[in-house]
Design an enzyme around this catalytic site. Structure first.
Site, PDB file in Angstrom:
ATOM      1  CE1 TYR A 244      -3.551   2.546   1.070  1.00 12.10           C
ATOM      2  CE2 TYR A 244      -1.865   3.549   2.265  1.00 12.10           C
ATOM      3  CZ  TYR A 244      -3.060   3.744   1.790  1.00 12.10           C
ATOM      4  OH  TYR A 244      -3.789   4.834   1.853  1.00 12.10           O
TER       5      TYR A 244
ATOM      6  CD  GLU B 114      -6.416   5.084  -0.407  1.00  9.46           C
ATOM      7  OE1 GLU B 114      -6.190   4.473   0.609  1.00  9.46           O
ATOM      8  OE2 GLU B 114      -7.237   5.549  -1.074  1.00  9.46           O
TER       9      GLU B 114
END
Length: 431
Positions: free
Chosen positions: A153, A241
């Site tokens: 991530y 993101e």
């Protein structure tokens, strides 16, 4: 006092209309909502990344089955993924009214891509996040399917606590990052970026190492991180993101899925990006409200709320609920309001057949109450208002505003405070 159902509904609506941003507080992650009206499809975000040199899967976009088939042949990939392009999540488990199950399909046969696209395009796809009738699919993305050996991530976002951009990463990708932060906070890594200096090489390499990339992949990941920051700056983003930022068996670092949030205040210099805004899935009333810089969220009650400021709007919804009423909407005028905005707001509110009363609750700090009063009287006369109207005004130029309302000769009920206004609005329906 616990938030009422009305207030919770407004909060959900704000999150729906907005993209949430991640902010860090030590080892905790929390999502807060910022004003967000720009919606981009997955392929549009991927294109922006591609243009900044970020590695994404090879893909094409098609709006007909023959185009999808041709795109699949041009890809010449071992495996192809076909994705219906809608803004709502949960596409993979969705259902088309054509009978096709799932808005995401994998195949090794280009001919199958054409067949699947034929059952997607022009049909409604229903997921957990769409209306009951679903959303019509007008575009599909045909992309190269890549295996992922490891998922991480990575995000860049504006963090108020740091007064600037921050990189956040975790070797645990492909899952809800809040869960990772809650259960294994030691796997969340943070790097504060100097807005003037940008991402330094040592920062990028350190983040890549913390994400678990090794050998030549560490430098490759660091390069992707720097390119993502370049994109962040170039498009005036508030958040980029990537989940997952993956590693392939062939030794590539690829951004498989990304969400980009934009600063609405930069629209004047990001006209090309804001022109891509897909409003087809937005509520028509919300879309119309946005034209006049009004923030509108429809609820299921019968008392329309006309307020300045999100906090005051939610408080108004709560107090209506407290006195036994149900708010029909959340409508925020904002600060620098003009008379025409007041008129347009009344047009939106009165167009809702559920509305049986209107409550105006204005606290004039920046807002001039006299402007509100003039807008109200104009709207009442020109729209021939048929429902009870309760008005509570306080603040700048309130004496003049009250004079305008009292001398208008219109059936407007004045209220001394918010509690009084809510009681009168609820009572007006019960008469």
């Amino acid at each position: 006092m616990a938030a009422s159902m009305a207030c919770q509904a407004v909060a959900r609506g704000l999150r729906g209309a907005s993209a949430s941003c991640l902010f860090l507080n030590k080892n905790k992650l929390a999502r807060v909502s910022s004003r967000r009206w720009l919606n981009l499809q997955e392929y549009q975000s991927k294109k922006l990344m591609q243009e900044s040199g970020v590695t994404v899967q090879r893909f094409f976009v098609a709006d007909s089955a023959p185009e999808a088939l041709e795109a699949a042949k041009r890809l010449n990939a071992k495996e192809i993924v076909l994705k219906a392009q809608i803004l709502a999540g949960g596409r993979g488990k969705g259902m088309f009214d054509s009978g096709l199950k799932g808005g995401v399909h994998l195949t090794k046969d280009p001919a199958v891509v054409g067949e699947l696209a034929n059952k997607m395009l022009g049909y409604n796809l229903t997921t957990k996040q769409t209306p009951k009738e679903g959303v019509k699919v007008k575009t599909v993305m045909v992309a190269e399917a890549l295996d992922i050996t490891r998922e991480t991530y990575f995000a860049i976002l504006m963090d108020r606590a740091c007064n600037g951009p921050v990189m956040v990463g975790s070797p645990q990708g492909g899952m809800d990052i809040e869960e990772v932060a809650a259960n294994t906070p030691e796997l969340i890594f943070k790097e504060v970026i100097d807005i003037f200096e940008g991402v330094r090489d040592d920062q990028a390499l350190r983040m890549a190492a913390n994400l678990g990339f090794k050998g030549h992949l560490e430098r490759q990941a660091a390069d992707q991180i720097k390119r993502l920051y370049d994109l962040f700056l170039k498009v005036d983003a508030t958040q980029v993101e990537v989940n997952p930022l993956g590693e392939t068996p062939e030794g590539q670092v690829v951004c498989f899925d990304a969400k980009i949030n934009f600063d609405d205040n930069a629209e004047f210099r990001q006209k090309a990006i804001f022109a891509m805004d897909d409003m087809t899935e937005s509520d028509p009333t919300e879309t119309e409200a946005a034209k006049y810089d009004l923030k509108y969220i429809g609820l299921d009650g019968n008392i329309a709320c006309f307020v300045n400021g999100a906090g005051l709007a939610m408080a108004t919804c709560d107090i209506i609920d407290l006195h036994g009423g149900k708010p029909a909407n959340f409508l925020d005028l904002g600060g620098g309001v003009k008379e025409n905005q007041v008129y347009q707001a009344f047009k939106l509110l009165t167009a809702d057949p559920k509305v049986e009363a209107i409550l105006v609750n204005i606290f004039g700090g920046i807002v001039n109450c006299a402007i509100i009063a003039n807008g109200i009287t104009k709207a009442c006369r020109e729209l021939e208002l048929k429902v009870p109207l309760v008005v509570r005004l306080e603040g700048t130029n309130v004496t003049e505003a009250k004079r305008i309302l009292s001398e208008s000769g219109l059936p407007i009920t004045s209220a001394e405070n918010l509690d009084d206004a809510a009681k009168k609005a609820v009572a007006s329906i019960r008469k």
